[in-house]
Write a protein that holds these residues in place. Structure first.
Motif, short mmCIF file in Angstrom:
data_model
loop_
_atom_site.label_atom_id
_atom_site.label_comp_id
_atom_site.label_asym_id
_atom_site.label_seq_id
_atom_site.Cartn_x
_atom_site.Cartn_y
_atom_site.Cartn_z
N ARG A 166 23.78 -23.31 35.39
CA ARG A 166 25.25 -23.27 35.43
C ARG A 166 25.76 -24.63 34.96
O ARG A 166 25.44 -25.66 35.55
CB ARG A 166 25.78 -22.95 36.82
N ILE A 167 26.54 -24.60 33.91
CA ILE A 167 27.04 -25.81 33.27
C ILE A 167 28.55 -25.86 33.42
O ILE A 167 29.23 -24.86 33.18
CB ILE A 167 26.67 -25.86 31.77
N ILE A 168 29.07 -27.00 33.83
CA ILE A 168 30.51 -27.24 33.79
C ILE A 168 30.81 -27.92 32.46
O ILE A 168 30.28 -29.00 32.17
CB ILE A 168 30.97 -28.12 34.95
N LEU A 169 31.62 -27.27 31.63
CA LEU A 169 32.01 -27.82 30.33
C LEU A 169 33.41 -28.41 30.48
O LEU A 169 34.38 -27.69 30.72
CB LEU A 169 32.00 -26.73 29.26
N GLY A 170 33.51 -29.73 30.37
CA GLY A 170 34.80 -30.41 30.47
C GLY A 170 35.34 -30.75 29.09
O GLY A 170 34.62 -31.26 28.24
N LEU A 171 36.62 -30.45 28.88
CA LEU A 171 37.28 -30.76 27.62
C LEU A 171 38.38 -31.77 27.86
O LEU A 171 39.21 -31.59 28.77
CB LEU A 171 37.90 -29.50 26.99
N THR A 172 38.41 -32.83 27.05
CA THR A 172 39.48 -33.81 27.11
C THR A 172 40.21 -33.80 25.77
O THR A 172 39.81 -33.10 24.83
CB THR A 172 38.93 -35.21 27.44
N GLY A 173 41.28 -34.57 25.66
CA GLY A 173 42.15 -34.47 24.50
C GLY A 173 41.53 -34.97 23.22
O GLY A 173 41.10 -36.12 23.13
N GLY A 174 41.49 -34.12 22.21
CA GLY A 174 40.98 -34.50 20.90
C GLY A 174 40.83 -33.28 20.02
O GLY A 174 40.58 -32.17 20.51
N ILE A 175 40.97 -33.48 18.72
CA ILE A 175 40.87 -32.36 17.78
C ILE A 175 39.49 -31.71 17.84
O ILE A 175 39.33 -30.53 17.52
CB ILE A 175 41.19 -32.82 16.34
N ALA A 176 38.47 -32.45 18.30
CA ALA A 176 37.12 -31.88 18.39
C ALA A 176 37.03 -30.75 19.41
O ALA A 176 35.99 -30.09 19.50
CB ALA A 176 36.11 -32.98 18.73
N CYS A 177 38.12 -30.49 20.16
CA CYS A 177 38.12 -29.35 21.09
C CYS A 177 37.79 -28.04 20.38
O CYS A 177 37.24 -27.13 21.00
CB CYS A 177 39.46 -29.23 21.79
N TYR A 178 38.09 -27.96 19.06
CA TYR A 178 37.79 -26.70 18.36
C TYR A 178 36.29 -26.45 18.32
O TYR A 178 35.85 -25.30 18.30
CB TYR A 178 38.40 -26.71 16.96
N LYS A 179 35.49 -27.52 18.34
CA LYS A 179 34.04 -27.35 18.35
C LYS A 179 33.53 -26.86 19.71
O LYS A 179 32.46 -26.27 19.81
CB LYS A 179 33.33 -28.68 18.02
N SER A 180 34.30 -27.12 20.75
CA SER A 180 33.86 -26.77 22.09
C SER A 180 33.78 -25.27 22.29
O SER A 180 32.98 -24.78 23.11
CB SER A 180 34.79 -27.40 23.13
N ALA A 181 34.62 -24.52 21.57
CA ALA A 181 34.54 -23.06 21.67
C ALA A 181 33.19 -22.55 21.16
O ALA A 181 32.55 -21.70 21.78
CB ALA A 181 35.68 -22.43 20.87
N GLU A 182 32.73 -23.11 20.05
CA GLU A 182 31.42 -22.74 19.51
C GLU A 182 30.31 -23.19 20.45
O GLU A 182 29.34 -22.47 20.69
CB GLU A 182 31.23 -23.36 18.13
#
Length: 405
Positions: free
Chosen positions: A8-24
């Motif tokens: 079980r992984i907690i995926l944290g997203l912070t502000g940045g255009i690279a957020c689009y990669k986080s979906a993949e």
């Protein structure tokens, strides 16, 4: 079994255009068997929506430290309990500063401070001037000192149009780093030297003699050794494979090129794994011009010369590493492998039947040593490589097991 099965992984997203990669990245982690809970900062929601990540993960997305979906309104405590890792991707300049100084002013930052023994990994993503700024570099150093694993950043073109370091690693690179993080570090501090792939013996400027080795097994072993914590150097014959992460690759073409690359490095290695399919014979005097086919003419006569035996020479060095050879046979595997092990003066040789593995993505290996045989099940080459690296680590003599100073 997928590499992240049961994690079980907690995926944290912070502000940045690279957020689009986080979906993949989220989908790729799920493909590897992970259950993923997403936590976003307010800045991250300006780049990607919670609805997108909830649809992809199939689980609630968390943004607010006071979220009433938690009965006790303690998401910052409850989410990390039972997690196998927290991965921040992207990790902005601001969020890295928060982590380095223990600030806890939103759900994700508070969760990281309150995580207890849960490992924390972060993939930095920012403009290259922000990455090289002294404050950011101090924060990165502090995070490493605090036990945080930083993945990247990479160099390349950035969304702002500038080029340099600070770009977030690609999802497949982050995924491999996460998988590697969970592998047992059974070779931590060891130096491993490997050979892999075919060799190519020149006939003329356009023709060569080679073999059908793909290099997959050797590259899988290089990856597995690096995952196990080793410092890995890979001397590779011609192959289209990508070099594994955290591995230093040296390219060689002919058997003599490979010999020249390996011998100076061997005395500094703790382990030498000779996986390459090295040609036994080379061409004594290759033609400087393309050999032409002439009507009625006899085919060219090739004058062969025996190539050096790289494995035997390494094994005979005064300060020889612990040597593991490979034997790809087509028949009488047990007899040929044990004979080769004794002939080359090495403690271990790994054998397989070439016709069953050379063009395949899986393999069935048998380990041969002075005590007999140790068969491994048929499995994917990376899985076989990890199992073999574990076996090597468990049988490495103490005299060859001194960690890097």
């Amino acid at each position: 079994m997928p590499d992240l099965h049961g994690k079980r992984i907690i995926l944290g997203l912070t502000g940045g255009i690279a957020c689009y990669k986080s979906a993949e990245l989220l989908r790729r982690m799920q493909d590897e068997g992970a259950t993923v809970d997403v936590v976003m900062t307010a800045a991250a929601t300006g780049f990607i929506t919670a609805a997108t990540l909830q649809a992809l993960s199939g689980r609630p997305v968390w943004e607010d430290a006071w979220d009433s979906r938690m009965d006790n309104r303690m998401a910052h405590i409850n989410l990390s309990r039972g997690a196998d890792a927290i991965l921040i991707a992207p990790a902005s300049t601001d969020f890295m500063a928060k982590l380095a100084h223990g600030l806890a002013d939103d759900l994700l930052a508070t969760l990281c401070v309150a995580r207890g023994a849960v490992p924390l990994l972060a993939a930095p993503a920012m403009n290259h001037e922000m990455w090289i700024h002294p404050a950011t570099q101090r924060n990165a150093a502090q995070l490493r000192a605090d036990g945080v694993t930083l993945i990247g950043p990479a160099e390349g073109q950035q969304a702002c149009g500038e080029t340099g370091s600070g770009r977030m690693m690609e999802p497949d690179q982050i995924l491999r780093a996460l998988i590697a993080f969970f592998q047992p570090k059974v070779l931590a501090g060891r130096r491993v030297l490997l050979t892999a792939g075919p060799t190519s013996e020149t006939i003329d400027p356009v023709r060569v003699l080679t073999n059908r080795s793909s290099g997959r097994m050797g590259y899988a072993l290089a990856r597995a050794a690096a995952e196990a914590g080793a410092q890995v150097t890979l001397v590779s014959g011609p192959t289209a494979l990508d070099c594994p992460d955290q591995v230093t690759r040296i390219d060689a073409r002919s058997a003599r090129d490979m010999h020249a690359a390996v011998l100076p490095l061997a005395a500094q290695a703790d382990i030498f794994i000779a996986v390459a399919a090295v040609a036994d014979w080379g061409i004594r005097n290759p033609s400087a011009r393309k050999l032409k086919k002439q009507p009625g003419a006899q085919p060219p006569q090739l004058d062969f010369v025996q190539n050096p035996d790289i494995l035997a020479e390494v094994a005979a060095l005064p300060q020889a590493p612990w040597c593991v050879g490979f034997a790809a046979e087509t028949e009488d595997l047990h007899a040929h492998a044990q004979a080769k092990r004794q002939r080359k003066g090495i403690p271990v040789i790994v054998g397989n039947l070439a016709q069953h593995s050379m063009d395949a993505t899986d393999t069935e290996l048998i380990i041969f040593d002075a005590r007999g045989t140790h068969p491994l099940p048929r499995q994917g080459k990376l899985q076989a490589a990890r199992q073999l690296i574990g076996w090597i680590a468990g049988h490495l003599p103490e005299t060859h097991a001194a960690p890097i100073g």
